[in-house]
Each structure stands twice: as structure tokens, then as C-alpha cells.
Design an enzyme around this catalytic site. Sequence first.
Site, mmCIF file in Angstrom:
data_model
loop_
_atom_site.group_PDB
_atom_site.id
_atom_site.type_symbol
_atom_site.label_atom_id
_atom_site.label_comp_id
_atom_site.label_asym_id
_atom_site.label_seq_id
_atom_site.Cartn_x
_atom_site.Cartn_y
_atom_site.Cartn_z
ATOM 1 N N CYS A 1 36.478 51.267 -31.288
ATOM 2 C CA CYS A 1 36.714 50.546 -32.540
ATOM 3 C C CYS A 1 38.077 49.875 -32.450
ATOM 4 C CB CYS A 1 36.664 51.500 -33.727
ATOM 5 S SG CYS A 1 37.030 50.718 -35.310
ATOM 6 N N CYS B 1 35.772 43.657 -37.630
ATOM 7 C CA CYS B 1 35.376 44.372 -36.420
ATOM 8 C C CYS B 1 36.247 43.863 -35.282
ATOM 9 C CB CYS B 1 33.898 44.146 -36.118
ATOM 10 S SG CYS B 1 33.330 44.949 -34.593
#
Length: 278
Positions: free
Chosen positions: A71, A219
Site C-alpha cells: 500500500c 491509491c
Amino acid sequence: MKFTKMQGCGNDYVYVNCFSEKVKDPSSLAVKIADRHYGVGGDGLILIEPSDKADAYMHMFNLDGSEGNMCGNGIRCVAKYIYDHGIIPSDRDEAVIDTKSGLKKIKLYTDNGKMTHATVDMGIAKLTSELPEDITVHGMHLRFIGIDVGNPHAIYFLSDNPELNVSKVSDLDFLLYGHDFETHERFPEKVNSEFIRIISPTEIDFRVWERGSGETLACGTGATASVAAGCMAKKLQPDTEVTVHLIGGDLKIKYESATGRCFMTGPAVEVFSGDFPD
């Protein structure tokens, strides 16, 4: 169990310091604690664990309890946590975080003893499709570019996909077909899907549907993959920072044409801390 809520460009996770806490069932905890109505609320759960290879290990879980590989926004927050909370010395300006996708080196930018921004070496972007590749999703004949930067991504440029029938990423109807992109048979392990409007060779608008979490405000790996795809397709300018406008804020992504290596720069913010019944 003590937790800390953190966010990077609105991509928010619940973080647990596993240097001092123990989590028996992180998948179940992720579903409970990330629920925005009955829990703390977030895009998932990230455990900050000891590592014998790095300053810490980032163990992440999506909103549905599935385990994630990497992530980009989350790893900046992990770097902030271990710096701000004294897990690494205050004279450090770099950190190394271990992930399921390998070791990531991070440059720390600090102010008054707190980390504010970070630049993450995201590694080499790997092409996983034709350039581009045809696909049919929800009855639409589309073209995407597949990129892996620790997570699998499928990038759809609006200019290449008239059947999406939108001129702005904000006009996409994710409630109608977001899940169809994520679970398409072309991607047996599911996929993160990015939709990109090119503003200039160094600026793009961005929207994402993430596997396991649905739409999120940002993201980091997706922004990285999108710039890499744009550079490979000669739509964006390599070897310089490209500004990516996400719903939750901006990231700066640099793609090195000689190596295929990508660098992501963005903020990390601690929101609040508390206790959650384990």
C-alpha cells in the site's frame, strides 16, 4: 487494544503497533475495525510489526479482510509512525519497511520532530499486459495497460476508451460496474482498476476501484502504476515528476525510463489514537 488512525491523501487505515500489541485474527479484526458505522472506520487494517530485515514490517489487510501485498499511502504512514513514535532514531532521514512485495526504501521529510512527507522507492514497474490490451467489461469493449508495482493494476485511459462514455473520471458509475472490473476473469487474483484523464504530459486526473476495498480516495501503488503505464505508452513524460490528482489529494510520481523504477512522494497524517475492544 491500542490503535492509531492515519491517512495519506484520504486513503485511511487503522494502524496497530505490534511492537507492543498482539493481534490474534487480523482478517476478522480488519472487517470489524474498518467498518465506518460500527468500528473505527477506514480502508482496512495495517499492522506495524518487528522485522529482522528492516525497521518494521507492514502487514496490511483490506476492508473485506483479505490480505494485501503493498500500500503506497499506507507505507508512508508506517514510516511516519515509526519515526514520530521513536521506533527509529530521530536523526534518521531514511527508513526501510518490509512488505509482502519486498523491502521498500523511504526518504523522510520532517518538521519540528514529526514526519510530514516521504518519498518511497516503489521499485520497478512490470508490464503485465499487451501495450495496450483489449478487454470487454460490463458489455463495454475497452483497452487497458496492466502494471505490477507490488500489486496488480489495470489502467484505463479515458482517451483510449470511448465506450466508457465519460469525459471526466468523476462521471464514472462505479456503483454500477466497479465490481465487474475487480473480478473480471482476466485477473484470477482480482485487480485494482485505475481510470485516467490526461491533462498534460506531467499532470493527470485519477480515480480508482481497489480490489477488496472498492472505491478509495487514493491509491499510491495505483498512481505509480498509472504514471508508469502512461510513460510506457508515450502519453506521459518520463524522468520527471508527474502530478496525480486523486480525490483525496495529490501525489508526485517519477518514472525512470532507463530502469523502469518508480518513486512516489506524498504526505502522511496521524488523525487520532484510541482503544478498541479486542
